[in-house]
Design a protein around this motif. Sequence first.
Motif, PDB file in Angstrom:
ATOM      1  N   ILE A  84      88.273  34.490  90.906  1.00 15.37           N
ATOM      2  CA  ILE A  84      87.189  34.634  89.878  1.00 15.37           C
ATOM      3  C   ILE A  84      86.985  33.628  88.916  1.00 15.37           C
ATOM      4  O   ILE A  84      86.109  33.604  87.949  1.00 15.37           O
ATOM      5  N   THR A  85      88.498  32.882  88.031  1.00 12.27           N
ATOM      6  CA  THR A  85      88.796  32.607  86.870  1.00 12.27           C
ATOM      7  C   THR A  85      87.716  31.123  87.652  1.00 12.27           C
ATOM      8  O   THR A  85      87.440  30.411  86.213  1.00 12.27           O
ATOM      9  N   SER A  86      88.007  30.878  88.738  1.00 13.92           N
ATOM     10  CA  SER A  86      87.827  29.487  88.445  1.00 13.92           C
ATOM     11  C   SER A  86      86.442  29.048  89.257  1.00 13.92           C
ATOM     12  O   SER A  86      86.079  28.451  89.302  1.00 13.92           O
ATOM     13  N   THR A  87      85.886  30.318  89.123  1.00 18.40           N
ATOM     14  CA  THR A  87      84.572  30.700  89.750  1.00 18.40           C
ATOM     15  C   THR A  87      83.377  30.241  88.190  1.00 18.40           C
ATOM     16  O   THR A  87      82.394  29.277  88.251  1.00 18.40           O
ATOM     17  N   VAL A  88      84.530  30.522  86.819  1.00 20.52           N
ATOM     18  CA  VAL A  88      83.571  29.775  85.549  1.00 20.52           C
ATOM     19  C   VAL A  88      83.823  28.184  85.570  1.00 20.52           C
ATOM     20  O   VAL A  88      82.794  27.874  84.998  1.00 20.52           O
ATOM     21  N   THR A  89      84.864  27.955  86.184  1.00 22.02           N
ATOM     22  CA  THR A  89      84.512  26.550  86.100  1.00 22.02           C
ATOM     23  C   THR A  89      83.883  25.609  87.195  1.00 22.02           C
ATOM     24  O   THR A  89      83.073  24.941  86.692  1.00 22.02           O
ATOM     25  N   VAL A  90      83.844  26.225  88.338  1.00 25.82           N
ATOM     26  CA  VAL A  90      82.154  25.952  89.637  1.00 25.82           C
ATOM     27  C   VAL A  90      81.599  25.473  88.518  1.00 25.82           C
ATOM     28  O   VAL A  90      80.378  25.080  88.696  1.00 25.82           O
ATOM     29  N   GLY A  91      80.932  26.898  88.325  1.00 26.23           N
ATOM     30  CA  GLY A  91      79.691  27.490  87.631  1.00 26.23           C
ATOM     31  C   GLY A  91      79.630  26.840  86.402  1.00 26.23           C
ATOM     32  O   GLY A  91      78.398  25.816  86.047  1.00 26.23           O
ATOM     33  N   ALA A 111      71.325  29.540  76.836  1.00 30.41           N
ATOM     34  CA  ALA A 111      72.775  29.714  77.360  1.00 30.41           C
ATOM     35  C   ALA A 111      73.688  30.780  76.609  1.00 30.41           C
ATOM     36  O   ALA A 111      74.570  31.492  77.632  1.00 30.41           O
ATOM     37  N   TYR A 112      73.205  30.845  75.607  1.00 28.93           N
ATOM     38  CA  TYR A 112      74.184  32.324  74.934  1.00 28.93           C
ATOM     39  C   TYR A 112      73.591  33.283  75.256  1.00 28.93           C
ATOM     40  O   TYR A 112      74.394  34.748  75.833  1.00 28.93           O
ATOM     41  N   LEU A 113      72.623  33.742  75.988  1.00 28.49           N
ATOM     42  CA  LEU A 113      71.740  35.302  76.208  1.00 28.49           C
ATOM     43  C   LEU A 113      72.314  35.263  78.047  1.00 28.49           C
ATOM     44  O   LEU A 113      72.866  36.128  78.548  1.00 28.49           O
ATOM     45  N   VAL A 114      72.372  34.092  79.189  1.00 27.32           N
ATOM     46  CA  VAL A 114      72.888  34.314  80.430  1.00 27.32           C
ATOM     47  C   VAL A 114      74.160  34.704  79.787  1.00 27.32           C
ATOM     48  O   VAL A 114      74.926  35.253  80.807  1.00 27.32           O
ATOM     49  N   THR A 115      75.266  33.902  78.969  1.00 29.04           N
ATOM     50  CA  THR A 115      76.280  34.138  79.033  1.00 29.04           C
ATOM     51  C   THR A 115      76.790  35.518  78.694  1.00 29.04           C
ATOM     52  O   THR A 115      77.404  36.544  79.299  1.00 29.04           O
ATOM     53  N   ALA A 116      75.633  36.283  77.786  1.00 32.28           N
ATOM     54  CA  ALA A 116      76.312  37.778  77.513  1.00 32.28           C
ATOM     55  C   ALA A 116      75.720  38.243  78.249  1.00 32.28           C
ATOM     56  O   ALA A 116      76.396  39.366  78.518  1.00 32.28           O
ATOM     57  N   CYS A 117      74.705  38.085  79.401  1.00 33.44           N
ATOM     58  CA  CYS A 117      74.341  38.592  80.182  1.00 33.44           C
ATOM     59  C   CYS A 117      75.725  39.075  81.465  1.00 33.44           C
ATOM     60  O   CYS A 117      75.960  39.573  82.205  1.00 33.44           O
ATOM     61  N   GLY A 118      76.999  37.382  81.713  1.00 39.75           N
ATOM     62  CA  GLY A 118      77.444  37.897  82.226  1.00 39.75           C
ATOM     63  C   GLY A 118      78.638  38.477  82.342  1.00 39.75           C
ATOM     64  O   GLY A 118      79.259  39.372  82.490  1.00 39.75           O
ATOM     65  N   PHE A 119      79.388  39.234  80.456  1.00 37.95           N
ATOM     66  CA  PHE A 119      80.340  40.014  79.790  1.00 37.95           C
ATOM     67  C   PHE A 119      79.650  40.897  80.136  1.00 37.95           C
ATOM     68  O   PHE A 119      80.699  41.445  80.646  1.00 37.95           O
ATOM     69  N   LEU A 120      78.053  41.575  80.438  1.00 39.55           N
ATOM     70  CA  LEU A 120      76.890  42.556  80.721  1.00 39.55           C
ATOM     71  C   LEU A 120      77.785  43.251  82.492  1.00 39.55           C
ATOM     72  O   LEU A 120      77.791  44.285  82.530  1.00 39.55           O
ATOM     73  N   VAL A 121      77.442  42.037  83.039  1.00 35.00           N
ATOM     74  CA  VAL A 121      78.075  42.383  84.239  1.00 35.00           C
ATOM     75  C   VAL A 121      79.915  43.002  84.200  1.00 35.00           C
ATOM     76  O   VAL A 121      79.744  43.813  85.431  1.00 35.00           O
ATOM     77  N   GLY A 127      79.445  38.166  87.424  1.00 30.41           N
ATOM     78  CA  GLY A 127      79.734  37.701  86.021  1.00 30.41           C
ATOM     79  C   GLY A 127      80.063  36.572  85.440  1.00 30.41           C
ATOM     80  O   GLY A 127      80.152  36.100  84.692  1.00 30.41           O
ATOM     81  N   ALA A 128      81.751  36.085  85.702  1.00 30.74           N
ATOM     82  CA  ALA A 128      82.323  34.827  85.930  1.00 30.74           C
ATOM     83  C   ALA A 128      81.349  34.130  85.772  1.00 30.74           C
ATOM     84  O   ALA A 128      81.249  32.582  85.402  1.00 30.74           O
ATOM     85  N   LEU A 129      80.371  34.071  87.160  1.00 29.15           N
ATOM     86  CA  LEU A 129      79.783  32.420  87.335  1.00 29.15           C
ATOM     87  C   LEU A 129      78.346  32.476  86.452  1.00 29.15           C
ATOM     88  O   LEU A 129      78.026  31.246  86.348  1.00 29.15           O
TER      89      LEU A 129
END
Length: 391
Positions: A245-252, A275-285, A298-300
């Motif tokens: 899951i954590t590596s998914t952030v790096t890949v994305g 970019a800010y809003l997409v990241t906010a959506c990731g945290f919401l997921v 969410g990490a992606l």
Amino acid sequence: MSSKRKIILMIAVLCTALPDIGAGTATPAIALVAKAMPDVNKSLIQMIVSIPSVCLIFFPPVYAALTRYVKKKKLLLLAFILMLAGSIGPTIFNDIYLILACRFIMGCGNGIIMPITIDLIIDMYEGHERQSMLGYAAAVTSIGGILFQVLGGVMGSINWHYCFLATCVSVPCYLFALIFLPDVPIPVSDEGSRKFEVRKCMKPSLLFLGGFMIVWEMMYFVFLTNISLYLVNAGIANAAQVGVITSTVTVGGMIMSVLYGPIVRVFHEKVLPFAYLVTACGFLVICLGHTALVMGMGALLIGIGYGISAPCQLNLASNLIPREYASVATSVCYTARGIGGFVSPLVITAVCAAAGTAQEVFPFRLAAGVLAVFGVLMIVYLRKMRIKINT
């Protein structure tokens, strides 16, 4: 310039984008270091990871001042020597304080190398080429992060001393850069002076952007510092799944960094609030999810947001002040990121204590809300600046 020379120059510039920011090589072996030093306070051992990152707060401004008197190629050589010394030293010493001193030396090298990559791109490229190179540099840094973590873990499993040597894999890259990079002249102002004029380089617009970057990095570090404990304690994922899951952030982030140039040419200044809003959506997921698969999604999203925002904010900063002060803009950005990453755990802990809530899913809810608000504020900021990010 011939196409062959352009390719060599591009490779040389990107070779400088492979620094280990301090956590990569040492993190996988921290438990082994603690086992080898049972009498040493755990907080001291954890500083092996944190000290190079803390240097990122203080050294970029020093780098910006040095660029007024020393050519960047010489600064790159200095950084290379510092990083090499800081990597080899911990393999020789067994004393924790000597190891920490070596990590400080390495952090000083990082404080030069990380902003110098962006400076070289700003110096040598314009327009769409600059956009693409900023994205490629961010992608190379992501690849370096993965590479250093894997090598650090493998070499540390042989002997904990060896994990620090993983950084030396970048030696051929830096040698290539030192050989093929041109000697960029020392920048001077329109009046021919090399001295800083604070009113020209420290504009309110740049300082406001630095504030945005501090908040952004604070929220990004919420994921890095909390996701593992949250997923394991909540029974959502095991240790192996957390690693994926954590590596998914790096890949994305890596994928979006490569695509950053074409994306910004289409969406212009709208890409940064996006970019800010997409990241906010990731945290919401992450807040709403209950399975490892959903957490990975969410990490992606967080990685996608990071892959766009990192090069975008650096390029925006370079457009806010005269070109001869580009080193100042770069140093402000990296200092802001260093501050945000350093204070993030302290601020989140304080907010959780003030709210009287456990540090479980609450930090992710906080990050989602803060990033959504700052995404809207970024729209207002860009309209006020009336600047297009693809300029």
